[in-house]
Write a protein that holds these residues in place. Structure first.
Motif, mmCIF file in Angstrom:
data_model
loop_
_atom_site.group_PDB
_atom_site.id
_atom_site.type_symbol
_atom_site.label_atom_id
_atom_site.label_comp_id
_atom_site.label_asym_id
_atom_site.label_seq_id
_atom_site.Cartn_x
_atom_site.Cartn_y
_atom_site.Cartn_z
ATOM 1 N N UNK A 7 0.845 -1.175 0.000
ATOM 2 C CA UNK A 7 0.000 0.000 0.000
ATOM 3 C C UNK A 7 0.882 1.227 0.000
ATOM 4 N N UNK A 8 0.392 2.321 -0.559
ATOM 5 C CA UNK A 8 1.162 3.565 -0.565
ATOM 6 C C UNK A 8 0.209 4.739 -0.399
ATOM 7 N N UNK A 9 0.632 5.686 0.391
ATOM 8 C CA UNK A 9 -0.156 6.897 0.610
ATOM 9 C C UNK A 9 0.783 8.091 0.586
ATOM 10 N N UNK A 10 0.471 9.084 -0.219
ATOM 11 C CA UNK A 10 1.290 10.299 -0.297
ATOM 12 C C UNK A 10 0.407 11.502 -0.004
ATOM 13 N N UNK A 11 0.969 12.490 0.677
ATOM 14 C CA UNK A 11 0.155 13.629 1.114
ATOM 15 C C UNK A 11 1.023 14.876 1.245
ATOM 16 N N UNK A 12 0.465 16.013 0.852
ATOM 17 C CA UNK A 12 1.184 17.280 1.031
ATOM 18 C C UNK A 12 0.197 18.368 1.418
ATOM 19 N N UNK A 13 0.696 19.382 2.071
ATOM 20 C CA UNK A 13 -0.155 20.474 2.529
ATOM 21 C C UNK A 13 0.629 21.778 2.443
ATOM 22 N N UNK A 14 -0.033 22.818 1.955
ATOM 23 C CA UNK A 14 0.622 24.113 1.810
ATOM 24 C C UNK A 14 0.848 24.757 3.172
ATOM 25 N N UNK A 15 2.060 25.243 3.394
ATOM 26 C CA UNK A 15 2.380 25.911 4.645
ATOM 27 C C UNK A 15 1.797 27.318 4.703
ATOM 28 N N UNK A 16 1.671 27.837 5.925
ATOM 29 C CA UNK A 16 1.061 29.158 6.125
ATOM 30 C C UNK A 16 1.846 30.262 5.412
ATOM 31 N N UNK A 17 3.164 30.075 5.323
ATOM 32 C CA UNK A 17 4.001 31.066 4.640
ATOM 33 C C UNK A 17 3.568 31.244 3.191
#
Length: 334
Positions: A7-17
């Motif tokens: 199984x594979x899970x990838x995730x990203x989130x934009x920083x407040x900066x």
């Protein structure tokens, strides 16, 4: 080969900066599965914010690194170390150079780091790392271990990039019984894996990969990022990647404590009594390993009840909400 081995899970989130500057997240993540050899790979890249087209660079880096490691695993495995590293870098940098030329950019404007791992069904793995970030492995018998971590010899914001000529790299090729791999960009790295130490949230995250669906795992990652932001005021981008070997599910479950297991399953009413804890965890494990469900008769015996008619009331008390589903005299995890 079946993809269900991994199984594979990838995730990203934009920083407040970047949110405040109305910019996109410059991290990129990818996963790739090759049906010909059964290899699964994950990749993560942090685009350097001080370079104009770093998002394009990180996006190309993860796409080509993940595909190269999965589809050409055996060829890379058989190469000498320097040849293998050079080959991976070229596979990533050539399409970056083509993109730069087509758009009239400089190669330097696309600077990005690279972390990637690929696992073969026969237990071999290849890990490749350039620049910031950390790669962690998890094995129930050994716990969590750092596979590769960038060592800052200068300032903490100074790193190397995959498209920098002569860039330092770390390549690891081993055959080991590893349950999962975790990649993190430098946004979360100082808090999750400070030098020489892997913290408890990383262990829980790698165990969660064997319990939660991909959507639930993404939500779990988002909650973890939110917790880090609140505690530290970190404003950088965040990105994670997880690769799990589902053949290790049973031993991963056995390695979890009852509180850990029920915390991951989000069972709010988890009891303090040790005997009842074991009963909760036993039922959760058995239902997890029987996706077709367990019969009401089986569960009645497990709970030492005298009548099946008392089962639903008992389970509703133990697992409130919509955790379980009942159909045709069988019980499932919803």
């Amino acid at each position: 080969m079946k993809q269900s081995l991994f199984g594979a899970c990838v995730y990203k989130e934009t920083g407040k900066k970047h949110i405040n500057a109305n910019k996109e997240c410059e991290d990129s993540v990818a996963k790739s599965f090759c049906s010909n050899n059964g290899v699964m790979s994950i990749a993560l890249s942090d685009g350097a914010g001080s370079y104009e087209h770093s998002l394009a660079g990180s996006s190309i880096a993860v796409e080509y690194a993940s595909k190269t490691l999965s589809s050409e695993f055996d060829a890379i495995w058989s190469m000498e170390e320097e040849e293998a590293a050079t080959y991976i870098i070229e596979k990533v940098c050539l399409p970056m150079e083509r993109a730069a030329k087509a758009n009239g950019w400089t190669n330097e404007s696309m600077c990005a780091t690279l972390l990637c791992v690929a696992k073969h069904p026969d237990e071999r793995f290849i890990a490749f790392h350039v620049g910031d970030g950390v790669i962690v492995s998890y094995s129930p018998s050994e716990g969590c271990s750092v596979v590769s971590q960038y060592e800052h010899k200068l300032a903490s914001n100074v790193t190397t990039f995959v498209n920098t000529p002569g860039t330092p790299y770390n390549i690891i090729r081993k055959r080991e019984s590893v349950a999962s791999f975790f990649l993190s960009s430098d946004g979360a790295e100082p808090y999750l894996v400070p030098p020489g130490k892997v913290t408890e949230p990383v262990l829980l995250l790698q165990q969660a990969a064997f319990v939660l669906s991909e959507r639930e795992l993404e939500e779990y990652m988002s909650l973890l990022i939110n917790s880090i932001q609140k505690e530290t005021h970190e404003d950088d981008d965040f990105s994670f990647a997880l690769l799990s070997d589902f053949r290790k599910t049973r031993i991963v479950f056995d390695d979890m404590t009852e509180p850990q297991l029920c915390q991951l399953m989000d069972i709010k009413s988890f009891p303090q009594n040790r005997k009842r804890q074991k009963m909760y965890a036993f039922i959760v494990r058995e239902l997890h390993f029987h996706p077709q469900g367990l019969s009401t008769r089986q569960l009645t015996k497990m709970l030492y009840l005298h009548r099946e008619s008392r089962l639903k009331k008992k389970l509703d008390i133990m697992f409130p909400g919509e955790y379980l589903e009942y159909t045709k005299r069988r019980v499932f995890i919803r």
